[in-house]
Design an enzyme around this catalytic site. Structure first.
Site, PDB file in Angstrom:
ATOM      1  N   ASN A 136      51.586  49.734  23.219  1.00 31.32           N
ATOM      2  CA  ASN A 136      50.678  50.428  22.296  1.00 31.32           C
ATOM      3  C   ASN A 136      49.730  49.428  21.644  1.00 31.32           C
ATOM      4  O   ASN A 136      50.097  48.283  21.366  1.00 31.32           O
ATOM      5  CB  ASN A 136      51.480  51.142  21.201  1.00 31.32           C
ATOM      6  CG  ASN A 136      50.574  51.910  20.229  1.00 31.32           C
ATOM      7  OD1 ASN A 136      49.663  52.615  20.642  1.00 31.32           O
ATOM      8  ND2 ASN A 136      50.819  51.745  18.932  1.00 31.32           N
ATOM      9  N   HIS A 140      47.208  48.908  18.315  1.00 36.13           N
ATOM     10  CA  HIS A 140      46.993  49.472  16.970  1.00 36.13           C
ATOM     11  C   HIS A 140      45.979  48.613  16.224  1.00 36.13           C
ATOM     12  O   HIS A 140      46.072  47.375  16.253  1.00 36.13           O
ATOM     13  CB  HIS A 140      48.322  49.525  16.205  1.00 36.13           C
ATOM     14  CG  HIS A 140      48.194  50.205  14.874  1.00 36.13           C
ATOM     15  ND1 HIS A 140      47.761  51.515  14.762  1.00 36.13           N
ATOM     16  CD2 HIS A 140      48.396  49.762  13.614  1.00 36.13           C
ATOM     17  CE1 HIS A 140      47.716  51.839  13.475  1.00 36.13           C
ATOM     18  NE2 HIS A 140      48.098  50.798  12.762  1.00 36.13           N
ATOM     19  N   GLU A 145      39.967  44.192  19.834  1.00 32.92           N
ATOM     20  CA  GLU A 145      40.950  44.983  20.587  1.00 32.92           C
ATOM     21  C   GLU A 145      40.720  44.878  22.092  1.00 32.92           C
ATOM     22  O   GLU A 145      41.672  44.712  22.856  1.00 32.92           O
ATOM     23  CB  GLU A 145      40.836  46.473  20.205  1.00 32.92           C
ATOM     24  CG  GLU A 145      41.424  46.819  18.880  1.00 32.92           C
ATOM     25  CD  GLU A 145      41.469  48.327  18.674  1.00 32.92           C
ATOM     26  OE1 GLU A 145      42.491  48.801  18.178  1.00 32.92           O
ATOM     27  OE2 GLU A 145      40.480  49.017  19.003  1.00 32.92           O
ATOM     28  N   ASP A 195      53.619  53.058  15.403  1.00 32.75           N
ATOM     29  CA  ASP A 195      52.899  51.792  15.539  1.00 32.75           C
ATOM     30  C   ASP A 195      53.796  50.607  15.179  1.00 32.75           C
ATOM     31  O   ASP A 195      53.395  49.683  14.463  1.00 32.75           O
ATOM     32  CB  ASP A 195      51.620  51.807  14.682  1.00 32.75           C
ATOM     33  CG  ASP A 195      50.644  52.871  15.168  1.00 32.75           C
ATOM     34  OD1 ASP A 195      50.396  52.917  16.377  1.00 32.75           O
ATOM     35  OD2 ASP A 195      50.160  53.661  14.351  1.00 32.75           O
ATOM     36  N   GLY A 212      37.999  56.116  24.360  1.00 30.02           N
ATOM     37  CA  GLY A 212      38.424  55.379  25.553  1.00 30.02           C
ATOM     38  C   GLY A 212      37.720  54.046  25.759  1.00 30.02           C
ATOM     39  O   GLY A 212      37.634  53.550  26.882  1.00 30.02           O
TER      40      GLY A 212
END
Ligand code: GAR
Length: 202
Positions: free
Chosen positions: A117, A119, A189, A160, A22
């Site tokens: 999403n 990835h 990210e 993805d 997380g």
């Protein structure tokens, strides 16, 4: 953006789906708390009871829900239940931040164009699990020169894959270890995901 316009943007309600650590959830929580992201995390759902991200949600006073898939349960039935659970929070967006299950239309059709999403690889490369490890191995074989990160919408069951919202190249150094590459990718990210959501809300 002037203050007037900023104050008119309503806080977006985010449901975050996780399966593990997380750290990307944390980046979103921090950006919301700092006022960098006009959003509020309204629920965190994990398919794993031991996901550390659940603890992060609790610390931020966000409802944290475990929704594991029983082995005998049909995948679409699970996805439909998951959709029901998430929809009850009335999110504006559903963010898959380290959610490691492929979602079927039984979930996705409830949130059209609203599922994002993240990835840890560039579009059309290393879909699925262990993307960083596989990119690292490919680099060692001389098959690639760099890897990257992307955020995309999730229109269907493609793994993805989907309309790309943002991507960023992450270089791989000849003396990189897998740990060093992973740390660099995660740092990118965290920034890219917050930036992508900000752009989406605008
Ligand atoms: C992130 O690297 C994310 O991109 C990846 O899982 C990690 C979760 O980290 N997702 C996928 O691989 C999806 N195929 P986090 O739990 O620390 O946010």
């Amino acid at each position: 953006m002037n203050q007037n316009r900023k104050s008119k943007i309503k806080n977006q309600k985010l449901a975050i789906l996780i399966s593990g650590n997380g750290s990307n959830l944390q980046a979103i929580l921090d950006a919301c708390a700092a006022g960098e992201l006009p959003a509020q995390v309204i629920a965190v759902v994990s398919n794993k009871a031991d996901a550390y991200g659940l603890e992060r949600a609790r610390r931020a006073n966000v409802p944290s829900i475990v929704k594991s898939k029983p082995k005998e349960q049909d995948r679409r039935a699970y996805d439909a239940e998951l959709a029901e659970l998430v929809a009850a929070y009335q999110p504006d967006w559903v963010v898959l931040a380290g959610w490691m299950r492929v979602l079927s239309s039984a979930f996705l059709d409830r949130f059209p164009n609203r599922v994002v999403n993240l990835h840890p690889a560039l579009p059309d490369t290393f879909p699925g699990t262990h993307a960083i490890q596989r990119a690292f191995d490919a680099y060692q074989r001389g098959a690639i020169k760099h890897t990257g990160v992307m955020a995309h919408l999730v229109p269907d069951e493609g793994v993805d894959a989907g309309p790309v919202l943002a991507q960023e190249i992450v270089p791989i150094q000849p003396d990189d270890t897998l740990d060093a590459l992973e740390a660099r990718i995660h740092a990118v990210e965290h920034r890219l995901l917050v930036h992508t959501l900000k752009n989406l809300f605008d």
